[in-house]
Enzyme design. Structure first.
Site, PDB file in Angstrom:
ATOM      1  N   ALA A   1    -101.711  -8.477 -43.675  1.00  0.00           N
ATOM      2  CA  ALA A   1    -100.317  -8.920 -43.812  1.00  0.00           C
ATOM      3  C   ALA A   1    -100.347 -10.155 -44.716  1.00  0.00           C
ATOM      4  CB  ALA A   1     -99.736  -9.246 -42.449  1.00  0.00           C
TER       5      ALA A   1
ATOM      6  N   SER B   1     -97.771 -18.547 -42.109  1.00  0.00           N
ATOM      7  CA  SER B   1     -98.560 -17.359 -41.758  1.00  0.00           C
ATOM      8  C   SER B   1     -97.681 -16.353 -41.031  1.00  0.00           C
ATOM      9  CB  SER B   1     -99.761 -17.759 -40.895  1.00  0.00           C
ATOM     10  OG  SER B   1    -100.658 -16.693 -40.786  1.00  0.00           O
ATOM     11  N   ASN B   2     -98.274 -15.397 -40.379  1.00  0.00           N
ATOM     12  CA  ASN B   2     -97.531 -14.381 -39.621  1.00  0.00           C
ATOM     13  C   ASN B   2     -98.388 -13.939 -38.450  1.00  0.00           C
ATOM     14  OD1 ASN B   2     -99.186 -11.972 -40.390  1.00  0.00           O
ATOM     15  ND2 ASN B   2     -98.590 -12.677 -42.426  1.00  0.00           N
ATOM     16  N   PRO B   3     -97.799 -13.201 -37.494  1.00  0.00           N
ATOM     17  CA  PRO B   3     -98.550 -12.916 -36.256  1.00  0.00           C
ATOM     18  C   PRO B   3     -99.508 -11.726 -36.324  1.00  0.00           C
ATOM     19  CG  PRO B   3     -96.217 -12.341 -36.008  1.00  0.00           C
ATOM     20  CD  PRO B   3     -96.417 -12.724 -37.435  1.00  0.00           C
ATOM     21  N   SER B   4     -99.917 -11.297 -37.507  1.00  0.00           N
ATOM     22  CA  SER B   4    -100.821 -10.137 -37.573  1.00  0.00           C
ATOM     23  C   SER B   4    -102.088 -10.410 -36.754  1.00  0.00           C
ATOM     24  CB  SER B   4    -101.191  -9.867 -39.036  1.00  0.00           C
ATOM     25  OG  SER B   4    -102.246  -8.935 -39.085  1.00  0.00           O
TER      26      SER B   4
END
Ligand code: C5P
Length: 414
Positions: free
Chosen positions: A290, A223-226
């Site tokens: 994102a 995942s990503n920190p959006s």
């Protein structure tokens, strides 16, 4: 202008700017501000506080205004009346040379003089143009009053950095803005703020927000920190401007905003299904999500045990949802976001072309309190042809409104 304005100049349809001149050295610039406001298109009224008359004269104010000067003497003068209520029928109030004292009287809701009583009575936009010593301006008492007035949607211009008027203290933050700037801003504030307009009434807007999660097994994912804040701001701004909004969000720590349909997804494939379904009827799609570029080629049904030191993960690309929408664009307006670390504008323009987006808002992951997780954002609007426009740093809600203003220009008439 209101029908029962204090000076029923039958032929004069110009909006009324009521200028309140407060007691600072900057009051000497008030006649010039009055003239500039008139040149900008206002008819002007003027109130001077008792302290203001230490710095400027009644004659210089009344000759620069379109009406006689109002003061505490005229308020309690030979025909005492509701002068503050009559003067309150203005289209704009501009407090020129506002010092700490007038700010505090307004913030406290005092009615101890004509200026403060009038400020309590007005329902039009109020523009404060402060001028004071830097140490006074930065004092928490003044800043608390300013924050309170801002929360009531009062506007502030300055103070600016420059030489102080007195006591040889050199330069600092405290100078009053120039009369031309005051007049231009006051005129600009007459047009309704985007958040008060209903330009998206009846339009259907789809917004994607937050990250996606690409599970490797039931407990691990890519995942990503959006944070989802940018997409939620776009959805809320569109709702406030009258749109029927579908917000499709990945996992975020934000409550569902009221007044819209909210769908929750996890993976890029789920996002694609939800977006494609909702976009069928949409006039505008804003992809702030994102989206993870890759997912695991195989998702294990059970938690995978630790293996030897090295492990290899086989990834396959996710579908590009924005590009898929672009392939069947029609009259739908498509907006994307792009995060780049270098060659931003060229890359974003190429992306807009490839995905057939109307424009892309480019942001950078490196700036403090912007993009991922922050409350502010500093973006550059990039069009497919390569034209770009860097917007100043502002709150994500302000970015959202500005984005919608640009997108609304591209919507076909209903
Ligand atoms: O290609 P890139 O990920 O930089 O493009 C960003 C824009 O494209 C964003 O608006 C994002 O929501 C959208 N996007 C998409 N599907 C993907 C990847 C990105 O819709 N698989």
């Amino acid at each position: 202008m209101s029908a029962d304005a204090p000076y029923p100049l039958a032929q004069d349809l110009r909006p009324v700017a009521l200028v309140i001149v407060a007691g600072s050295i900057a009051a000497v610039k008030a006649p010039s501000a009055l003239r500039r406001l008139r040149e900008a298109g206002f008819q002007t009224r003027v109130i001077a506080t008792a302290a203001a008359l230490n710095f400027t004269t009644p004659l210089s104010l009344s000759t620069a205004a379109d009406a006689p000067l109002h003061t505490d003497q005229t308020w309690f003068g030979p025909q005492p009346g509701a002068e503050h209520l009559l003067l309150a029928h203005a289209d704009m109030v501009v407090c020129v040379g506002a010092g700490a004292d007038l700010l505090s009287r307004a913030a406290l809701g005092r009615a101890s003089d004509l200026a403060s009583a009038t400020l309590l009575s007005v329902r039009c936009p109020v523009l404060w143009v402060p001028a004071m010593n830097e140490r006074m301006w930065l004092h928490p008492a003044v800043q608390t009053n300013v924050a309170l007035l801002r929360s009531w949607k009062h506007h502030f211009l300055g103070p600016e950095y420059g030489p102080f008027g007195s006591h040889g203290e050199g330069e600092g933050l405290g100078r009053m803005a120039e009369p031309e700037t005051i007049a231009a801003l006051a005129w600009g504030l007459l047009t309704p703020a985007p958040q008060d307009s209903h330009d998206l009434q009846g339009r259907r807007v789809v917004v994607s927000a937050g990250p996606t999660r690409e599970y490797l097994d039931p407990v691990r994912f890519i995942s990503n920190p959006s944070s989802g804040k940018m997409g939620f701001a776009v959805a809320e701004a569109a709702r406030d401007r009258g749109a029927r909004v579908t917000l499709i969000s990945g996992p975020v720590n934000l409550p569902d905003p009221p007044g819209m349909e909210v769908r929750h997804i996890e993976s890029a494939l789920e996002l694609r299904d939800a977006v494609m379904e909702a976009a069928g009827r949409a006039h505008l799609v804003v992809m702030t999500a994102a989206v993870a570029d890759y997912r695991a080629a195989e998702r294990a049904g059970e938690k995978q045990p630790k293996v030897a030191e090295e492990a290899t993960l086989r990834l396959v690309p996710n579908p590009d949802i924005l590009a898929e929408l672009g392939g069947q664009k029609g009259e739908r307006v498509l907006v994307g976001f792009a995060m780049e670390t270098h060659a931003g504008v060229e890359r974003a323009a190429a992306k807009a072309r490839r995905k057939n987006a109307d424009f892309i808002l480019l942001n950078y992951p490196t700036q403090e309190n912007t993009a991922f997780g922050g409350d502010d954002n500093q973006v550059t609007l990039v069009r497919p042809g390569g034209a770009s426009e860097a917007w100043p740093r502002m709150s994500k809600l302000e970015v959202a409104h500005r984005l919608l203003t640009e997108a609304a220009k591209l919507l076909p008439p209903e």
